[in-house]
Design an enzyme around this catalytic site. Structure first.
Site, PDB file in Angstrom:
ATOM      1  N   ASP A 134      45.226  37.680  36.590  1.00 30.79           N
ATOM      2  CA  ASP A 134      43.905  38.316  36.436  1.00 30.79           C
ATOM      3  C   ASP A 134      44.022  39.693  35.779  1.00 30.79           C
ATOM      4  O   ASP A 134      43.162  40.565  35.988  1.00 30.79           O
ATOM      5  CB  ASP A 134      43.183  38.449  37.796  1.00 30.79           C
ATOM      6  CG  ASP A 134      42.941  37.093  38.449  1.00 30.79           C
ATOM      7  OD1 ASP A 134      42.737  36.111  37.722  1.00 30.79           O
ATOM      8  OD2 ASP A 134      42.964  37.032  39.694  1.00 30.79           O
ATOM      9  N   SER A 172      34.305  38.812  34.904  1.00 34.23           N
ATOM     10  CA  SER A 172      35.030  39.250  33.705  1.00 34.23           C
ATOM     11  C   SER A 172      35.661  38.044  33.016  1.00 34.23           C
ATOM     12  O   SER A 172      36.191  37.152  33.682  1.00 34.23           O
ATOM     13  CB  SER A 172      36.181  40.196  34.085  1.00 34.23           C
ATOM     14  OG  SER A 172      35.760  41.231  34.938  1.00 34.23           O
ATOM     15  N   ASN A 180      40.385  33.172  30.610  1.00 33.32           N
ATOM     16  CA  ASN A 180      40.066  32.896  32.022  1.00 33.32           C
ATOM     17  C   ASN A 180      38.804  33.668  32.389  1.00 33.32           C
ATOM     18  O   ASN A 180      38.520  34.715  31.813  1.00 33.32           O
ATOM     19  CB  ASN A 180      41.223  33.352  32.920  1.00 33.32           C
ATOM     20  CG  ASN A 180      40.967  33.034  34.384  1.00 33.32           C
ATOM     21  OD1 ASN A 180      40.490  31.938  34.722  1.00 33.32           O
ATOM     22  ND2 ASN A 180      41.262  33.966  35.260  1.00 33.32           N
ATOM     23  N   HIS A 215      36.973  35.420  35.771  1.00 38.14           N
ATOM     24  CA  HIS A 215      37.294  35.848  37.134  1.00 38.14           C
ATOM     25  C   HIS A 215      36.047  36.468  37.756  1.00 38.14           C
ATOM     26  O   HIS A 215      35.377  37.288  37.107  1.00 38.14           O
ATOM     27  CB  HIS A 215      38.436  36.862  37.106  1.00 38.14           C
ATOM     28  CG  HIS A 215      38.865  37.284  38.473  1.00 38.14           C
ATOM     29  ND1 HIS A 215      39.616  36.476  39.294  1.00 38.14           N
ATOM     30  CD2 HIS A 215      38.594  38.402  39.184  1.00 38.14           C
ATOM     31  CE1 HIS A 215      39.800  37.094  40.455  1.00 38.14           C
ATOM     32  NE2 HIS A 215      39.195  38.258  40.404  1.00 38.14           N
TER      33      HIS A 215
HETATM   34  C1  GRF Z   1      33.971  30.688  39.335  1.00 36.21           C
HETATM   35  O1  GRF Z   1      33.419  31.671  40.165  1.00 36.21           O
HETATM   36  C2  GRF Z   1      35.134  31.252  38.580  1.00 36.21           C
HETATM   37  O2  GRF Z   1      34.950  32.582  38.203  1.00 36.21           O
HETATM   38  C3  GRF Z   1      36.221  31.145  39.595  1.00 36.21           C
HETATM   39  O3  GRF Z   1      36.012  29.904  40.213  1.00 36.21           O
HETATM   40  C4  GRF Z   1      34.628  29.577  40.137  1.00 36.21           C
HETATM   41  C5  GRF Z   1      34.515  28.244  39.469  1.00 36.21           C
HETATM   42  O4  GRF Z   1      33.225  27.729  39.529  1.00 36.21           O
HETATM   43  N1  GRF Z   1      37.519  31.320  38.989  1.00 36.21           N
HETATM   44  P1  GRF Z   1      32.864  26.408  38.691  1.00 36.21           P
HETATM   45  O5  GRF Z   1      33.902  25.352  39.044  1.00 36.21           O
HETATM   46  O6  GRF Z   1      32.854  26.749  37.244  1.00 36.21           O
HETATM   47  O7  GRF Z   1      31.503  26.026  39.218  1.00 36.21           O
END
Ligand code: GRF
Length: 219
Positions: free
Chosen positions: A141, A132, A103, A105
């Site tokens: 997370d 991260s 994942n 985050h």
């Molecule tokens: C990113 O900031 C990711 O870290 C978070 O959601 C956002 C997704 O953006 N979990 P995208 O859909 O990849 O443009």
């Protein structure tokens, strides 16, 4: 295999780095829990199978998770990449793919798990923020971190401007983590992330010891 819920800019970065060979792998399929996620369009334009599995069609979380597992396993992926996937997955799901699910985050974990990370960093007067990549475990997370990217907070930042700069870093560190995994360099062992057999050390929130990928990632 990439799971999304929205714009899919991380998905696009991953597709691009598979295409240029930085990641020695292909995206087998993309699944979204939102039918209107733009990431589904990105996948289709790249010739990647794109599916929607709407969580609202399922009364119980376990049934949604079971349907996800069936769909995912039909592609026999080596790795599941959560890229802006905004559903919490149940324990059985997480355990099934333990060590094979990542994942991203948008914070320097363990700081700011959960939502509204940019807003919370600004409210705290943080000087440093970032993103991260971690193995997914049952703790939200909270799984072992593989790589982090830093973004200095500027005096006039808003949650939106900060989010935009963090996204740019996300687009570097996620392909890097996936490339390591695809090359067999990265694994989860006894609850620790190991790169080339050495534990990845990301101790707490001591900024000096973070990986810093403000420049191009290494191969
Ligand atoms: C990113 O900031 C990711 O870290 C978070 O959601 C956002 C997704 O953006 N979990 P995208 O859909 O990849 O443009």
């Amino acid at each position: 295999m990439v799971l999304i819920s929205g714009a899919g800019s991380n998905l696009q970065a991953i597709i691009d780095r598979c295409t240029d060979g930085f990641i020695p792998a292909q995206v087998a399929a993309v699944i979204s829990n939102q039918a209107d996620a733009y990431g589904l369009t990105r996948a289709r334009e790249a010739g990647i199978p794109a599916h929607c599995l709407d969580h609202r069609d399922f009364q119980r979380r376990v049934d949604f998770d079971a349907a996800m597992i069936d769909l995912i396993d039909s592609f026999s992926p080596d790795l599941i990449v959560l890229a802006g996937f905004m559903r919490i997955l149940g324990q059985d799901f997480v355990e099934r793919y333990l060590g094979a699910m990542l994942n991203i985050h948008p914070s320097l974990l363990p700081l700011y798990p959960g939502l509204d990370t940019h807003q919370r960093a600004l409210a705290d007067g943080a000087k440093n923020h970032g993103a991260s990549v971690h193995f997914v475990t049952a703790e939200l997370d909270g799984g072992p971190i593989l790589i982090q990217g830093h973004v200095p907070v500027e005096p006039h930042d808003t949650p939106e401007t900060l989010a935009q700069r963090v996204l740019t870093v996300e687009h570097q560190i996620y392909p890097q983590a996936i490339a390591w995994f695809a090359k067999g360099r990265l694994r989860l062992s006894d609850g620790r992330a190991m790169l080339d057999g050495i534990p990845v050390l990301v101790p707490g929130n001591i900024p000096e010891t973070f990986f810093n990928l403000s420049t191009e990632p290494e191969q």
